[in-house]
Design an enzyme around this catalytic site. Structure first.
Site, short mmCIF file in Angstrom:
data_model
loop_
_atom_site.label_atom_id
_atom_site.label_comp_id
_atom_site.label_asym_id
_atom_site.label_seq_id
_atom_site.Cartn_x
_atom_site.Cartn_y
_atom_site.Cartn_z
N GLU A 54 -17.70 17.38 -31.19
CA GLU A 54 -18.83 16.61 -31.77
C GLU A 54 -19.36 16.70 -32.96
OE1 GLU A 54 -22.36 13.25 -30.23
OE2 GLU A 54 -21.11 14.02 -29.46
N GLU A 79 -24.87 20.47 -34.98
CA GLU A 79 -25.34 19.94 -35.56
C GLU A 79 -26.41 20.46 -36.43
OE1 GLU A 79 -27.62 17.56 -37.14
OE2 GLU A 79 -26.58 16.06 -35.45
N ASP A 106 -23.19 23.44 -40.82
CA ASP A 106 -22.16 22.52 -41.11
C ASP A 106 -21.21 22.35 -39.99
OD1 ASP A 106 -19.89 21.36 -42.39
OD2 ASP A 106 -21.78 21.36 -44.25
N ASP A 128 -24.99 10.24 -40.71
CA ASP A 128 -25.52 9.76 -42.45
C ASP A 128 -24.56 9.33 -43.55
OD1 ASP A 128 -27.54 9.57 -44.69
OD2 ASP A 128 -28.34 11.28 -44.66
N LYS A 132 -26.40 5.27 -51.55
CA LYS A 132 -26.46 5.56 -52.52
C LYS A 132 -24.85 6.08 -54.00
CE LYS A 132 -31.56 5.20 -53.05
NZ LYS A 132 -32.67 5.95 -53.88
N ASP A 164 -22.74 2.11 -38.45
CA ASP A 164 -23.42 0.87 -38.47
C ASP A 164 -23.88 0.79 -40.16
OD1 ASP A 164 -24.95 2.69 -39.03
OD2 ASP A 164 -26.64 2.09 -37.87
#
Length: 220
Positions: A54, A79, A106, A128, A132, A164
């Site tokens: 994951e 994580e 990472d 994330d 932009k 999302d």
């Protein structure tokens, strides 16, 4: 971790709230016992029938639920967000879980350690979106990462993605089409329909950004 490759960072922060003495103790004393590295992974994997990976487990809702439900599967969780890492460490310790290894950095560096064709499933859940235009190069899902994941998956391996953010979803689908390394798990599956087996995370429950997209892929 001194030999890690320097990727353009796909995460914005390591700590959101100051770590408590107990959290620092978990990182200093317990994390080394479940820390993912090449040697540890090979030794631990011998005890399990499959391995799942994951990328960005956040507060650990998904990886913990999956590890408890599937005790014969080894889970590797990556994580960089240390508050989330300590939450998972606390649960591993309190519940006596043996089938989770953690990498607090990472995920792409962790993937490089894993041998070709070893992983059954890779999860990337609500990364994330870096919305932009000048930030998009920092997105963790791109052609390079997708190709690396494809190499590490076994012949029947799955890549499960959720986001999302509509623009990110479209970008992911475009990259998948162009590299032509994956196919949809079910050609008739609705990208907006949550799979029956889904473990809903705290982030997803809050519905922070918008309608969720579920991209379920199989290695070609």
């Amino acid at each position: 971790m001194n030999q890690e490759k320097k990727y353009l960072s796909s995460f914005a922060r390591r700590i959101s709230r100051k770590l408590s003495p107990y959290q620092k103790e978990l990182l200093d004393q317990f994390l080394p016992l479940v820390l993912f590295n090449g040697e540890n992974f090979e030794n631990v994997l011998k005890n399990y029938t499959r391995a799942k990976f994951e990328i960005g487990f956040g507060n650990g809702d998904h990886i913990l639920a999956q590890a408890i439900k599937n005790p014969k599967t080894l889970f590797i969780g990556c994580e960089p967000y240390l508050n989330g890492v300590t939450k998972v460490l606390d649960e591993i310790k309190n519940q006596g879980l043996k089938n989770i290894l953690l990498y607090p950095d990472d995920a792409r560096n962790a993937l490089e350690i894993i041998e070709v064709g070893v992983l059954q499933t890779v999860y990337i859940l609500f990364p994330d979106p870096w919305p932009k235009n000048k930030q998009k190069k920092r997105r963790v899902i791109n052609k390079e990462t997708l190709s690396m994941i494809h190499e590490k998956l076994c012949n029947t391996g799955e890549l499960i993605i959720a986001t999302d953010h509509k623009d990110y979803a479209q970008s992911i689908l475009k990259d998948i089409e162009e590299i032509d390394l994956f196919k949809f798990n079910d050609e008739n599956f609705d990208i907006y329909e949550q799979p029956e087996y889904w473990v809903k995370t705290k982030y997803e429950t809050k519905a922070l950004a918008g309608r969720s997209h579920y991209i379920l892929l199989v290695k070609k």
